[in-house]
Design an enzyme around this catalytic site. Structure first.
Site: not given
Ligand code: FAD
Length: 374
Positions: A176, A180, A254, A285, A310, A358, A360
């Protein structure tokens, strides 16, 4: 007797929110992270008084009032509203596609004129297909929004993102393309959005206050074989395939790379997010970080600015795994790993790496808030 109720691997939003809720329930928690800081991908680095989103721009948005109230109970959020601008060969267009964009594109001033223009171009694209379905992303996008929007705002941007011609990309990538018919540049449709006042580190500090945390510790080096000795349960937010020693194969990711620099001007581009939608710029960006948290005159009270270009980059081992790759091979492999995960005793796989999906930020927090029993 193990010392902790939970060992939490990863201090991103999943791990940090889990730690907060577990601590509230009176549980003893140890959080470890292999990075040298807490916060996972929402971590910000302070440069020249500006919070720089080190792992990519993060804008919090949600329709879920429970999640919004929860994060605001930890730290108040500001009024940032995401209104990106597109730069096509030096000409600027508002995003998402709305009446401002159509005025800039065609000079039309009413919704009826804009709709007529889009319909005319969509009809041309549909006629060119001679009754067959769109065979690639280019044909699909042309039938959804027509030639002008596709060529100036979608085609080259998408080609930079995927490193391939739009004619060689599958049609299903774009299902989609909402338009707007109002003058509304707010990118998200959600009721609530903003950035924590003082930055995301404040949110993480609030969630992890009073929790024992160790950074620079890799679970696989320090605890994989002996976590049972120190904790009753494990919350694992690292990569699911790594947990199982890649025994079924590696999942693809990716990634995005960033070139970040300080610029000696208070206001570089006048907006947090500018998309570069033509091939003449290699980046997709430019993010100007101060605009997430500084508004009006305060932009000028901070004399410098920090920008990040980026670049869409092919993932190689050692890079940051950002986005799961949605192919049938990866989806099937992830499902097999999830089956293995479901039979691991006393281990919860959480977060985007642990689930290979993925999410947010708000849905990640919602998942933890929905856990009833800590
Ligand atoms: P993470 O934040 O990745 O945390 C996982 C942690 O585990 C990391 O700190 C890592 O170091 C640790 N870890 C991994 N393996 C090990 C190990 N073996 N030993 C010890 N520690 C370890 N969401 C939005 O709502 N708005 C946005 O604008 C947005 N922009 C984004 C832009 C990008 C480029 C990306 C990639 C994501 C974006 N997101 C956004 C999504 C957001 O980043 C995630 O929802 C959020 O970070 C998820 O949290 P998490 O705890 O699952 O993962």
């Amino acid at each position: 007797m193990p010392k902790y109720d939970y060992l939490i691997v990863g201090s991103g939003l999943f791990g940090a929110t889990f730690a907060y809720k577990a601590k509230q329930s009176g549980k003893k928690v140890l959080v470890i992270d292999k990075r040298n800081h807490l916060g996972g991908n929402v971590y910000c680095e302070n440069v020249e008084g500006i919070n720089v989103h080190k792992y990519g721009a993060h804008i919090f948005h949600t329709n879920n009032k429970q999640v919004w109230d929860f994060v605001n109970s930890i730290v108040e959020f500001n009024r940032y509203t995401n209104s990106p601008v597109a730069n096509y060969k030096g000409k600027l267009f508002n995003l998402p596609f709305n009446m401002n964009t159509f005025y800039q594109m065609w000079g039309v001033t009413t919704p009826a004129e804009a709709q007529a223009k889009i319909d005319e171009q969509k009809t041309e694209a549909v006629a060119a297909l001679n009754g067959r379905d769109p065979a690639n992303l280019e044909e699909q996008a042309l039938t959804l929004v027509g030639k002008d929007i596709f060529e100036k705002l979608i085609k080259e941007y998408t080609e930079k993102q995927w490193g391939r011609n739009c004619k060689d990309l599958p049609a299903f990538i774009i299902k989609r393309l909402p338009v707007r018919m109002t003058f509304d540049n707010n990118y998200f449709n959600d009721r609530f959005q903003g950035i924590p006042i003082g930055g995301y580190n404040k949110l993480i500090e609030g969630l992890l206050a009073g929790v024992e945390c160790h950074t620079g510790i890799d679970f696989f080096v320090e605890y994989k074989d002996r976590w049972h000795d120190i904790a009753d349960k494990l919350v694992y937010t690292g990569a699911i395939d790594e947990y199982f020693g890649y025994s079924l194969g590696k999942l693809d990711w990716r990634t995005v790379s960033f070139k970040t620099r300080v610029v000696d001007t208070p206001n570089f581009q006048g907006n947090a997010v500018v998309n570069y939608t033509s091939h003449d710029k290699p980046y997709t960006r430019i993010i100007e970080h101060k605009h997430f948290e500084m508004f009006g005159q305060s932009v000028y009270e901070c004399p410098k600015t920090v920008i990040s270009e980026e670049y869409s980059t092919e993932y190689k081992d050692g890079m940051e795994p950002y986005y799961p790759v949605n192919t049938s091979r990866n989806n099937q492999l992830a499902e097999k790993y999830r089956d293995l995960a479901s039979s691991e005793k006393n281990v919860l796989f959480g977060g985007r790496l642990g689930q290979y999906k993925y999410f947010d930020m708000a849905p990640i927090i919602e998942q933890v808030l929905n856990i009833k029993d800590f």
